[in-house]
Scaffold this active site. Structure first.
Site, PDB file in Angstrom:
ATOM      1  N   LYS A 111       0.825  -1.219   0.000  1.00  0.00           N
ATOM      2  CA  LYS A 111       0.000   0.000   0.000  1.00  0.00           C
ATOM      3  C   LYS A 111       0.849   1.255   0.000  1.00  0.00           C
ATOM      4  O   LYS A 111       0.476   2.260  -0.609  1.00  0.00           O
ATOM      5  CB  LYS A 111      -0.940   0.018   1.212  1.00  0.00           C
ATOM      6  CG  LYS A 111      -2.097  -0.936   1.064  1.00  0.00           C
ATOM      7  CD  LYS A 111      -3.245  -0.546   1.959  1.00  0.00           C
ATOM      8  CE  LYS A 111      -4.435  -1.451   1.716  1.00  0.00           C
ATOM      9  NZ  LYS A 111      -5.538  -1.209   2.612  1.00  0.00           N
ATOM     10  N   LYS A 194      -4.731  -9.439  -6.609  1.00  0.00           N
ATOM     11  CA  LYS A 194      -5.954  -9.587  -5.815  1.00  0.00           C
ATOM     12  C   LYS A 194      -7.042  -8.620  -6.295  1.00  0.00           C
ATOM     13  O   LYS A 194      -6.725  -7.485  -6.654  1.00  0.00           O
ATOM     14  CB  LYS A 194      -5.570  -9.269  -4.362  1.00  0.00           C
ATOM     15  CG  LYS A 194      -6.608  -9.532  -3.335  1.00  0.00           C
ATOM     16  CD  LYS A 194      -6.087  -9.174  -1.952  1.00  0.00           C
ATOM     17  CE  LYS A 194      -5.997  -7.677  -1.743  1.00  0.00           C
ATOM     18  NZ  LYS A 194      -5.727  -7.272  -0.370  1.00  0.00           N
ATOM     19  N   LYS A 197     -10.520  -2.992  -3.748  1.00  0.00           N
ATOM     20  CA  LYS A 197     -11.270  -1.732  -3.832  1.00  0.00           C
ATOM     21  C   LYS A 197     -10.419  -0.642  -4.449  1.00  0.00           C
ATOM     22  O   LYS A 197     -10.932   0.301  -5.023  1.00  0.00           O
ATOM     23  CB  LYS A 197     -11.636  -1.227  -2.430  1.00  0.00           C
ATOM     24  CG  LYS A 197     -12.541  -2.089  -1.628  1.00  0.00           C
ATOM     25  CD  LYS A 197     -12.824  -1.424  -0.272  1.00  0.00           C
ATOM     26  CE  LYS A 197     -13.500  -2.362   0.686  1.00  0.00           C
ATOM     27  NZ  LYS A 197     -12.577  -3.015   1.615  1.00  0.00           N
TER      28      LYS A 197
HETATM   29  P1  TYM Z   1     -10.814  -5.225   3.656  1.00  0.00           P
HETATM   30  O1  TYM Z   1     -11.753  -4.098   3.845  1.00  0.00           O
HETATM   31  O2  TYM Z   1      -9.708  -5.074   2.665  1.00  0.00           O
HETATM   32  O3  TYM Z   1     -11.605  -6.527   3.231  1.00  0.00           O
HETATM   33  C1  TYM Z   1     -12.731  -7.001   3.977  1.00  0.00           C
HETATM   34  C2  TYM Z   1     -12.762  -8.525   3.970  1.00  0.00           C
HETATM   35  O4  TYM Z   1     -12.787  -9.005   2.623  1.00  0.00           O
HETATM   36  C3  TYM Z   1     -11.714  -9.908   2.400  1.00  0.00           C
HETATM   37  N1  TYM Z   1     -11.213  -9.706   1.034  1.00  0.00           N
HETATM   38  C4  TYM Z   1     -11.091 -10.689   0.132  1.00  0.00           C
HETATM   39  N2  TYM Z   1     -11.369 -11.998   0.198  1.00  0.00           N
HETATM   40  C5  TYM Z   1     -11.138 -12.734  -0.924  1.00  0.00           C
HETATM   41  N3  TYM Z   1     -10.651 -12.205  -2.083  1.00  0.00           N
HETATM   42  C6  TYM Z   1     -10.361 -10.880  -2.173  1.00  0.00           C
HETATM   43  N4  TYM Z   1      -9.908 -10.363  -3.314  1.00  0.00           N
HETATM   44  C7  TYM Z   1     -10.579 -10.061  -1.028  1.00  0.00           C
HETATM   45  N5  TYM Z   1     -10.398  -8.723  -0.782  1.00  0.00           N
HETATM   46  C8  TYM Z   1     -10.791  -8.538   0.484  1.00  0.00           C
HETATM   47  C9  TYM Z   1     -10.651  -9.513   3.426  1.00  0.00           C
HETATM   48  O5  TYM Z   1      -9.771 -10.587   3.688  1.00  0.00           O
HETATM   49  C10 TYM Z   1     -11.506  -9.134   4.616  1.00  0.00           C
HETATM   50  O6  TYM Z   1     -11.874 -10.280   5.336  1.00  0.00           O
HETATM   51  N6  TYM Z   1      -7.783  -5.025   7.625  1.00  0.00           N
HETATM   52  C11 TYM Z   1      -9.074  -5.480   7.144  1.00  0.00           C
HETATM   53  C12 TYM Z   1     -10.243  -4.922   7.932  1.00  0.00           C
HETATM   54  C13 TYM Z   1     -10.149  -5.127   9.396  1.00  0.00           C
HETATM   55  C14 TYM Z   1     -10.391  -6.331  10.108  1.00  0.00           C
HETATM   56  C15 TYM Z   1     -10.229  -5.992  11.479  1.00  0.00           C
HETATM   57  C16 TYM Z   1     -10.698  -7.636   9.715  1.00  0.00           C
HETATM   58  C17 TYM Z   1      -9.877  -4.164  10.310  1.00  0.00           C
HETATM   59  N7  TYM Z   1      -9.930  -4.680  11.560  1.00  0.00           N
HETATM   60  C18 TYM Z   1     -10.355  -6.976  12.470  1.00  0.00           C
HETATM   61  C19 TYM Z   1     -10.835  -8.598  10.716  1.00  0.00           C
HETATM   62  C20 TYM Z   1     -10.668  -8.268  12.077  1.00  0.00           C
HETATM   63  C21 TYM Z   1      -9.243  -5.040   5.704  1.00  0.00           C
HETATM   64  O7  TYM Z   1      -8.626  -4.116   5.238  1.00  0.00           O
HETATM   65  O8  TYM Z   1     -10.221  -5.702   5.042  1.00  0.00           O
END
Ligand code: TYM
Length: 332
Positions: A111, A194, A197
Site C-alpha cells: 500500500k 488480488k 477496492k
Molecule cells: P478489507 O476491507 O480489505 O476486506 C474485507 C474482507 O474481505 C476480504 N477480502 C477478500 N477476500 C477474498 N478475495 C479478495 N480479493 C478479497 N479482498 C478482500 C478480506 O480478507 C476481509 O476479510 N484489515 C481489514 C479490515 C479489518 C479487520 C479488522 C478484519 C480491520 N480490523 C479486524 C478482521 C478483524 C481489511 O482491510 O479488510
C-alpha cells in the site's frame, strides 16, 4: 464463549472478493457464535478519504452487509469510531508491538508503494489497530479472506506478548477462519493480482452495487487465455485467469472446482462467461436490489449502526477498564 469479530474498510465499493471471501461466510456463521461486525472507518482514514464520501461509503458497506443477510439484532453491526476502546487499546498495542514486527507486514509495503516516507504513520501502525479491534472484545475467532492472514498472526503475537509482559492470562489467541472456495478472489484484468477496492480499473472487480448489465460487461471483458477450459483442476495450473473464474463460479454455486470443470471442461470461455454471468446475476441481483432499498432510507441504516455501537461499547468498555488496571493507569 466463542466470539467472532470481523471488519471491512468503508474506503470504496464492496466487491465480489469481500462478499465471497468474508461477508458470505459471516452470514453462515451467525447463530453459532456471538458476532461483532464492524465498518472500520478508522482504518479507512489511514489513506486520504473525502469526509462526505466516507460517511456515504460507511452506510453503503453497512447496507451491503444487511442486504447479504447479516442480522443486526442477533449480531452487532457498527462503525468502529463510535467505540473508543479501539483507539485506546491500539495505543497500548503500539507500545507492545515491535517495529521489526510491523516492518514485515507485506500489506504495508504494497500500500505504501515506493514512496514509503510519505505514507501516514496510521498506515504503518494499522495492524496494531486491527489487533485492538479484535482483542477489545476478547474475540476468539476472526473470519477473513486470505490476505488478512499475516495481520492475524501479528494480532496473536501481540496478545501473547501483552500476556507475557504483564504476567497475565488476559487475551485469548484469536483464531483465523479462512474458508470457502474463494478465499482469494483475483482481479478480472490480471489473475495474479488480488481483486481490490483500490484498483484503478473498474473492470478489475464486480462491485456489490453493479447491476446485471455491468456484471455481464465486466465478465465479458475479463482477461482469459486462448485455450478452452481444462477437464481437471490440475489443468488450471499456470492459468491464473481461468483458475480465478472457475473459483468464482465454484464459490457462487457452492460447488467444488472439480464439479465445475466436470460440467464446463472443454467448453470455450465465451460459453463459460455467459453461464458465470447468469449465475452471478442470480446471486448478486437480489442483494443489489436490497442494498438500494436500504440506502433509500439512510436514517434507518444510521440507527442500526448507532444501536450496534452502543451494544459494542457495552462489551468493550469493561474489558478496556481491566486493561487499564493491568497496565497500571490510575483510575480517574
Ligand atoms: P478489507 O476491507 O480489505 O476486506 C474485507 C474482507 O474481505 C476480504 N477480502 C477478500 N477476500 C477474498 N478475495 C479478495 N480479493 C478479497 N479482498 C478482500 C478480506 O480478507 C476481509 O476479510 N484489515 C481489514 C479490515 C479489518 C479487520 C479488522 C478484519 C480491520 N480490523 C479486524 C478482521 C478483524 C481489511 O482491510 O479488510
Amino acid at each position: 464463549m466463542n466470539r467472532i469479530f470481523s471488519g471491512v474498510q468503508p474506503s470504496g465499493n464492496l466487491h465480489l472478493g469481500n462478499y465471497l471471501g468474508a461477508i458470505r461466510n459471516w452470514v453462515r456463521l451467525q447463530g453459532d457464535y456471538q458476532c461483532i461486525f464492524c465498518m472500520v472507518d478508522m482504518h479507512a482514514i489511514t489513506v486520504w478519504q473525502d469526509p462526505a464520501e466516507l460517511r456515504q461509503k460507511t452506510r453503503e458497506v453497512a447496507a451491503g452487509m444487511l442486504a447479504a443477510g447479516v442480522d443486526p439484532v442477533k449480531n452487532i453491526l457498527f462503525n468502529q469510531s463510535q467505540v473508543s476502546a479501539h483507539a485506546e487499546l491500539a495505543w497500548v498495542f503500539n507500545c507492545v508491538a515491535r517495529i521489526g514486527w510491523l516492518n514485515r507486514m507485506t500489506q504495508f509495503k504494497e500500500k505504501a508503494g515506493k514512496n514509503r516516507e510519505n505514507a501516514s504513520v496510521g498506515l504503518y501502525a494499522y495492524p496494531n489497530l486491527m489487533a485492538a479491534d479484535i482483542l477489545a472484545y476478547k474475540a476468539t475467532h476472526v473470519p477473513v479472506g486470505e490476505d488478512q492472514k499475516q495481520h492475524l498472526e501479528l494480532a496473536r503475537d501481540i496478545a501473547q506478548k501483552f500476556n507475557n509482559d504483564y504476567g497475565v492470562d488476559f487475551f485469548p489467541q484469536p483464531e483465523p477462519m479462512i474458508f470457502g472456495a474463494a478465499t482469494r478472489v483475483m482481479s478480472l484484468r490480471d489473475g495474479t493480482k488480488k481483486m481490490s477496492k483500490s484498483d484503478e480499473s473498474e473492470y478489475s472487480r464486480i462491485n456489490m452495487t453493479d447491476d446485471a448489465d455491468a456484471i455481464a460487461l465486466k465478465f465479458r471483458k475479463a482477461k482469459t487465455d486462448p485455450e478452452p477450459l481444462p477437464e481437471s483442476v490440475e489443468g488450471l495450473e499456470g492459468r491464473p485467469e481461468a483458475a480465478n473464474l472457475v473459483g468464482i463460479y465454484a464459490a457462487l454455486s457452492d460447488k467444488g472446482k472439480a464439479d465445475v470443470l466436470a460440467e464446463f471442461g472443454g467448453r470455450t470461455f465465451s460459453e463459460f462467461k455467459q453461464a458465470l454471468t447468469d449465475l452471478a446475476v442470480s446471486v448478486m441481483g437480489p442483494i443489489n436490489q436490497e442494498m438500494k432499498r436500504l440506502l433509500a432510507d439512510p436514517a434507518h441504516v444510521d440507527a442500526i449502526l448507532r444501536e450496534g455501537g452502543r451494544r459494542a461499547d457495552e462489551i468493550a468498555a469493561p474489558i478496556m477498564q481491566e486493561i487499564k488496571e493491568i497496565v497500571g493507569f490510575l483510575r480517574p
